[in-house]
Design an enzyme around this catalytic site. Structure first.
Site, short mmCIF file in Angstrom:
data_model
loop_
_atom_site.label_atom_id
_atom_site.label_comp_id
_atom_site.label_asym_id
_atom_site.label_seq_id
_atom_site.Cartn_x
_atom_site.Cartn_y
_atom_site.Cartn_z
N CYS D 147 0.38 -1.03 0.27
CA CYS D 147 -0.26 0.12 0.10
C CYS D 147 1.18 1.97 0.03
O CYS D 147 0.66 2.40 -0.92
CB CYS D 147 -1.01 0.10 1.12
SG CYS D 147 -0.27 -0.24 2.63
N HIS D 240 -2.54 7.17 2.74
CA HIS D 240 -0.80 7.40 3.69
C HIS D 240 -0.48 8.45 2.80
O HIS D 240 -0.92 8.79 1.32
CB HIS D 240 0.09 5.50 2.63
CG HIS D 240 -0.39 4.63 3.33
ND1 HIS D 240 -1.09 4.49 4.71
CD2 HIS D 240 0.16 3.33 2.89
CE1 HIS D 240 -1.38 2.94 4.84
NE2 HIS D 240 -0.53 2.79 3.99
#
Lengths: 353, 353, 353, 353
Positions: D147, D240
């Site tokens: 990710c 993120h």
């Protein structure tokens, strides 16, 4: 042909929600935006500090912010103003013939101003015909309740209808978005609880009884029940959670309560675009409702009730959750406007001569 | 010469607090640490996931973790075990002659086990003489209440003494440290409220009435009052905040209440090292107490009461805050031990033949 | 007899830290408080929104806030003002003969104003003798760096001394208290990251090189190294965490680096009350330092370095953490003042004629 | 007729995202769910701790969880397993003839397993024809990256194409959902930063170079560039955020960079349902991208780049943000599957004999 509407206080948190909720609305079209003098004349996209997680619609971002005056404003106004400013501004628009659909607390308790949740007390709208503005210009003010009252009242109304309510205890855990932007300082709320929100307990208590009250001879008689509120701010972005205990007039089982909520559908058949299919959802999981997981039920317009269990002091206790800036503010006003349309009271041509 | 003590469950959150609070204690010295089998034999510093913001004392970090058995353990044991394990483990230590000062819920409601807050019901300690273990070996179990009960009861006791209490409503906003480590998952609580803590409402209700109860003929008669609790978890690290309404037996003014709290000093003169000068502090600022700002009052041992105002349903409402892992757990047990010392009941040589 | 000192900007977050850190200070006594005109004349306890978790000292709460003018002010002034106000105000106090120990950015880069961390570049203090104010009245301004620079520079200095530094990469995760109060809105930071702090990257880059620079002929020659900074705000109350990569001039092993930090003790023997025994602590746990657990090391005055590992782009990478309002602000200024005392430069009687 | 698919690891956080994203998918239909033995045989709705803010689709809630074995499974499998379990399980399904579209790290670096982002290196899919499973049964494994790598690589690819990349510095601030559920303990992350995520820096470094690498003679030659990563966990639910500095091979202006991102549309014309119109969005506001406001761009599938500015160490610095469980996990795998369909490689009838 959609009805053109204007937004007063368009740059604030609730103003932003109005814009978001109206983006693809089938009946209404945002045609006019007003904000403080400081913003007037600017492109909306430049003036606003947009805080929602969907982008500003491009058409809206390009609109110029108008001065906050009735001249040139459309006849339907959604108002998202602070109470002090609303007190001065909303009457001007009503006097100029506008339907002012207000989210402010300024006039909620005024005798001839309807304080309405469509599923709860649509009949109170009749009050607007008593307003002097209405008689003079056709304009009026209609209000929706405080963000902490809406979820509670949605949960209480089905109980009041079927079993009667004698007393209510409510302790809230309210989200920071309820205080607008910049609103609550991060140093005040991160890892913290603030056991105080100015005037909130008073509003929650008063408005609840008025909303559950009866309209008789053009006057709202508040519900004859006792209510006490504790209001707290917690580290949640959106969604007010409330711990409620209630004493009923008539005995009811847990199943009776659940049925009352699940069968509550007073707007069924009206086809209001913003009305949730089920205004009060119930949830059986032992640790729900939770703001992060449940605030968007019914597209943010449903209240969710869970943890229904006996109360050793009153009769029943439960938790209710609702989205404070959708169901508790912009969505509430929008639903009021939709109800007014369906009653033929929003259409300017319906204004009495 | 300090009394050597042991800690059962030394690696958990409450175990860590015991170590922190005992580091410079004038009466007690940590001499023995036990934890789960998995940790046994390891250096404490290697076995623990230390989560406090003061460093592990070096001497403690170097200690070896002992098996959780009475053999070789000191005669005074602070126990910070989960209820299931406590139920099995604590009796073994009591049977072996140890004074077990327990923070667990396992035996709190057992008729012959004192459930004690030193400022509230020190006299209940007499119960320990009824314990079979006591008669056999000199050992016994003494417990302190659940972290959510301690703050509430400290606030209620002065009111009960002066005015009598008829009914109590409490809605809690509890910190995550109350669930131990890893405890509450971040995805469950960030930006969220969880309106449920397993068995917490039951404990809070039961323990409150027992703590405020009277000891007669070696039996605790719980306070004859109604109580209802709503327990919620919020995104706070330490400090439980509680919204409380209370109905009194005798009329009291706001000043009467404040005086009752401010003058409450039942341990005055005892010189217990961990006892706060003022067990219940009051605060006038309209938005206090708050966990981040007030949990460390009295070195984490004081409860803070604020927002004292009339209740439209019962008589008065207020907010009380206390530190859940100091006053609500390790500090509570420690104060119990100090009280036992001052009563001559902790000294092993005082044990009856 | 303690030296009387005054605080400019006493009601802000850094002003509050000054009061907290000075409460039991052996050398200094708070004798004068000034804040904005709005607060002037009020009791400090009434004017301040105290946000620290220790109570306001009662003596301080009762003090009256003075106008922010040199008349009547003591000769030693701790200044915690916004840069704009500092730019106007601090020269007035220096011109009036005060030693102004400033936390503001206003004069940090001015050629004749020392920008000092006592452990790093105490010799830069000599610059103050060049100040016009000093020559005229004996007064002067001494500054400490930005809160994000202090931790970084403490970590870099021992490396620069032993191995030389060629280039520096730093990415910060800064606490909200760095922005003062109300500062960062909760809606901006809860569950969020803001990848921007105004002017912060520029300050962090410039100040770092100046602090590590050499004083020659009354001029600071900044360190001849490359530096690039990314500054981010995260949802942390106190403590700035920084990811750092560094290229050294001379080869060094991991052990060399650790030794450089652990043996770094430039103030040893000076006995400054606020100086930590070890200005740079190292920690081996793989997931440290962390703000919640490590910011209070050395009573908030130590920087903590961890995660020391090879960098595939430069030579080494590590994480450094320091408390932004203690080591990064009020404590930094206080340590500067203590150093000045120990150099005989703070004592008013030492002022040149 | 939609292609029936199965989900391995259906109860985890990524498994839940698969279900959410597939609910109204035009090409795929969830027909089979598997999870750990503990869950096997239960209704999905009973076995899962659903943590998304949209409700579990009723049809899915009612499905029975199958054992995690190829027997009875559909020929297309989305796998959301922990690496250890994936290492054992995924080959079984591939050997049984299934197309395993995996989100796990287990086989990402295996020479004959494609590690693919459709917009970046679709041609690497050719590798799957080298797999022994493919030759034997028609089955294969295709993986998507970690990710933290996806957002970075989406931002780097347009730069690599136009200007070449020499070195990369990246410091991440990663959301807690990346660790699954229960994952990160609240006590570890509330008001905190954890500067460590196990194996994350290694994966981010390796996978980035492989994704940007060239396929030649059935082998991926990683990009010949230097990269260093600092990985941090912050108190964010989803999204993120990464601070990036980059050195290019050829000079480029800020406008060149922006154009490279804005014109990047390698999937244009393919009409993949999950592909965002613009894989890399750019934003000019000085304090963006932010996870709360920008993670849902492109329905969670776009990476957002902002704060593009010169770097004093490398050439340029910027911030990139992407949704870690949509673009960074379930959405990534789904887009891989869609690309395979459009290449005629997912259709079971296309399997070689």
């Amino acid at each position: 042909m959609r009805q053109k509407i204007g937004i007063l206080g368009a740059t604030g948190m609730v103003g932003q929600r109005f814009i978001q909720l109206l983006e693809h609305h089938p009946w209404f079209e945002v045609a006019w935006l007003a904000a403080s003098d400081r913003s007037s004349g600017k492109r909306y996209g430049d003036a606003v500090r947009w805080k929602l997680d969907t982008p500003i619609p491009e058409r809206i971002a390009a609109m110029e912010i108008s001065p906050a005056q009735p001249e040139g404003a459309p006849q339907v106004i959604f108002a998202a103003l602070d109470a002090d400013i609303a007190r001065e501004m909303e009457p001007k628009f009503a006097a100029a013939g506008c339907a002012v659909i207000s989210n402010s607390s300024a006039f909620r308790m005024q005798a001839d101003v309807p304080l309405v949740i469509p599923e709860v007390n649509a009949d109170h709208l009749a009050l607007l015909e008593q307003q002097e503005w209405r008689k003079q210009s056709g304009g009026y003010i209609v209000t929706n309740p405080n963000c902490s009252a809406i979820g509670l009242v949605l949960a209480l109304k089905p109980l009041e209808e079927r079993f009667g309510i004698e007393s209510i205890f409510v302790s809230t855990m309210q989200a920071v978005s309820g205080a607008g932007y910049p609103g609550v300082a991060s140093l005040d709320i991160m890892g913290n609880v603030v056991p105080f929100i100015k005037n909130e307990e008073e509003k929650l208590q008063e408005e609840t009884l008025r909303l559950l009250g009866k309209l008789q001879s053009n006057l709202v008689h508040p519900l004859d029940a006792k209510i006490t509120a504790h209001c707290n701010r917690v580290a949640v972005e959106d969604g007010h959670t409330e711990s409620v205990s209630v004493k009923l007039k008539r005995k009811a089982t847990r199943e009776d309560l659940l049925a009352a909520w699940q069968e509550f559908a007073p707007l069924a058949g009206r086809d209001l675009p913003t009305a949730p299919a089920q205004p009060v959802e119930t949830i059986e999981a032992v640790d729900r409702p939770q703001p992060r997981l449940d605030r968007m039920r019914g597209a943010g317009m449903a209240a969710t009730v869970g943890r229904v269990r006996p109360c050793s002091l009153l009769d029943w206790k439960f938790t209710v959750l609702s989205h404070n800036t959708i169901r508790g503010a912009a969505g509430a006003a929008l639903l009021n406007a939709e109800l007014l349309v369906s009653l033929g009271k929003l259409n300017p041509s319906a204004v009495p001569a």
